[in-house]
Design a protein around this motif. Structure first.
Motif, mmCIF file in Angstrom:
data_model
loop_
_atom_site.group_PDB
_atom_site.id
_atom_site.type_symbol
_atom_site.label_atom_id
_atom_site.label_comp_id
_atom_site.label_asym_id
_atom_site.label_seq_id
_atom_site.Cartn_x
_atom_site.Cartn_y
_atom_site.Cartn_z
ATOM 1 N N MET A 135 -2.030 8.150 -13.746
ATOM 2 C CA MET A 135 -1.391 7.553 -12.572
ATOM 3 C C MET A 135 -2.128 6.266 -12.220
ATOM 4 O O MET A 135 -3.359 6.245 -12.230
ATOM 5 N N PRO A 136 -1.410 5.177 -11.931
ATOM 6 C CA PRO A 136 -2.091 3.930 -11.536
ATOM 7 C C PRO A 136 -3.024 4.177 -10.358
ATOM 8 O O PRO A 136 -2.634 4.831 -9.380
ATOM 9 N N TYR A 137 -4.226 3.611 -10.424
ATOM 10 C CA TYR A 137 -5.231 3.948 -9.416
ATOM 11 C C TYR A 137 -4.810 3.519 -8.015
ATOM 12 O O TYR A 137 -5.102 4.204 -7.039
ATOM 13 N N TRP A 138 -4.121 2.371 -7.886
ATOM 14 C CA TRP A 138 -3.742 1.914 -6.553
ATOM 15 C C TRP A 138 -2.787 2.900 -5.880
ATOM 16 O O TRP A 138 -2.855 3.112 -4.668
ATOM 17 N N LYS A 139 -1.892 3.488 -6.688
ATOM 18 C CA LYS A 139 -0.993 4.517 -6.145
ATOM 19 C C LYS A 139 -1.782 5.746 -5.737
ATOM 20 O O LYS A 139 -1.571 6.322 -4.664
ATOM 21 N N PHE A 140 -2.699 6.130 -6.626
ATOM 22 C CA PHE A 140 -3.520 7.305 -6.329
ATOM 23 C C PHE A 140 -4.343 7.085 -5.076
ATOM 24 O O PHE A 140 -4.403 7.947 -4.191
ATOM 25 N N LEU A 141 -4.971 5.920 -4.973
ATOM 26 C CA LEU A 141 -5.857 5.650 -3.835
ATOM 27 C C LEU A 141 -5.070 5.627 -2.521
ATOM 28 O O LEU A 141 -5.541 6.141 -1.496
ATOM 29 N N THR A 142 -3.876 5.046 -2.547
ATOM 30 C CA THR A 142 -3.044 5.004 -1.334
ATOM 31 C C THR A 142 -2.734 6.415 -0.832
ATOM 32 O O THR A 142 -2.923 6.730 0.348
ATOM 33 N N ALA A 143 -2.250 7.252 -1.747
ATOM 34 C CA ALA A 143 -1.909 8.631 -1.377
ATOM 35 C C ALA A 143 -3.163 9.422 -1.023
ATOM 36 O O ALA A 143 -3.144 10.285 -0.126
ATOM 37 N N ASN A 144 -4.264 9.118 -1.709
ATOM 38 C CA ASN A 144 -5.526 9.818 -1.472
ATOM 39 C C ASN A 144 -6.044 9.544 -0.061
ATOM 40 O O ASN A 144 -6.417 10.474 0.674
ATOM 41 N N VAL A 145 -6.058 8.284 0.344
ATOM 42 C CA VAL A 145 -6.556 7.919 1.678
ATOM 43 C C VAL A 145 -5.644 8.481 2.764
ATOM 44 O O VAL A 145 -6.117 9.067 3.748
ATOM 45 N N LEU A 146 -4.323 8.320 2.591
ATOM 46 C CA LEU A 146 -3.382 8.856 3.583
ATOM 47 C C LEU A 146 -3.517 10.374 3.718
ATOM 48 O O LEU A 146 -3.533 10.909 4.821
ATOM 49 N N GLY A 147 -3.612 11.054 2.584
ATOM 50 C CA GLY A 147 -3.762 12.516 2.611
ATOM 51 C C GLY A 147 -5.062 12.944 3.248
ATOM 52 O O GLY A 147 -5.105 13.897 4.036
#
Length: 214
Positions: A135-147
Motif C-alpha cells: 500500500m502506498p505509504y502516504w495512504k497508509f499514513l493518512t489512515a493510520n493517523v486518523l485511526g
C-alpha cells in the motif's frame, strides 16, 4: 498480575510511557492488550492520578509509530513473514485470520487501516499487512493517523467523560439517599398520624353510665 493491575501499580509518570509502549508494540503486530491498557489509564485519569490529555497523546503516538514500524516490517518481509508467523503463532496469525484480514484490505483499501484500529483482529495486522500488500505509504499514513487519533483519543475522552459523570453521580448518591430516607420517614409519619386521627374520630365516644337510684 494482570495488565490493568500492573499499570495501576507504577508511578503516575510511568503510566504515559507504558500506555504508549503497549499500544505501540501491539500496533507493530505483537498481540498485547492495548485497549485494556488505554481504558485503565483513562479510568486513572478520572481519579486524577494522571492527565487525560497526556494519556490520549501517548496512546496516539504509540498507535501511529507502532503501525508505521509494522508497515516497514511487513513491506520488507512480505507475505512469507505472515506464513512464518502463522506456523509459530497459529492462534493469532493463522491462515484463517490472515485471509480475513486480506479480504478486509481488498474491500476497504486504505480504510482497512483506519477501521482496523477499532477491531482487535485487524489491529495487529493493519501495519504489517499494509506493508506486505505494498500500500502506498502516504495512504497508509493518512489512515493510520486518523485511526490513531479517533481510536486512542476518542476512547480516552469517552471513558473519562463517562467516568466523571458516574463518579459525580455516585458521590452524590449518599446525599440523595439520605434526603430520600428523611423525606420518606417524615411522609410515613404524617400518613400514620392522619390514619390514627381518622380512626380516632370514627370511633363512637364511650357512653357515661347513669347512676342507679337507690
Amino acid at each position: 498480575m494482570h495488565i490493568d493491575q500492573w499499570i495501576e501499580s507504577v508511578p503516575p509518570i510511568a503510566v504515559y510511557a507504558l500506555v504508549g509502549l503497549i499500544i505501540g508494540v501491539e500496533s507493530i503486530g505483537i498481540p498485547l492488550p492495548g485497549e485494556i491498557a488505554l481504558v485503565t489509564a483513562a479510568l486513572m485519569a478520572v481519579k486524577g492520578t494522571v492527565d487525560p490529555w497526556g494519556v490520549a497523546l501517548c496512546a496516539i503516538a504509540g498507535a501511529v509509530i507502532g503501525d508505521s514500524i509494522g508497515y516497514a516490517i511487513g513491506r520488507k518481509g512480505g507475505k512469507p513473514l505472515f506464513e512464518k508467523l502463522g506456523r509459530k503463532f497459529p492462534q493469532h496469525f493463522g491462515p484463517d485470520h490472515l485471509a480475513t484480514a486480506e479480504r478486509s484490505f481488498h474491500k476497504w483499501g486504505m480504510w482497512a487501516v483506519f477501521f482496523g484500529r477499532f477491531i482487535a483482529l485487524l489491529r495487529i495486522f493493519a501495519g504489517p499487512l499494509a506493508g506486505a500488500l505494498r500500500m502506498p505509504y502516504w495512504k497508509f499514513l493518512t489512515a493510520n493517523v486518523l485511526g490513531g487519533v479517533c481510536w486512542a483519543g476518542g476512547t480516552t475522552l469517552l471513558v473519562y467523560k463517562v467516568g466523571k459523570v458516574a463518579e459525580k453521580w455516585l458521590g452524590s448518591f449518599s446525599w440523595i439517599g439520605l434526603v430520600l430516607a428523611v423525606v420518606g420517614g417524615i411522609g410515613s409519619a404524617l400518613v400514620l398520624k392522619r390514619r390514627a386521627a381518622a380512626k380516632h374520630e370514627a370511633e363512637p365516644e364511650p357512653s357515661v353510665a347513669e347512676p342507679v337510684a337507690d
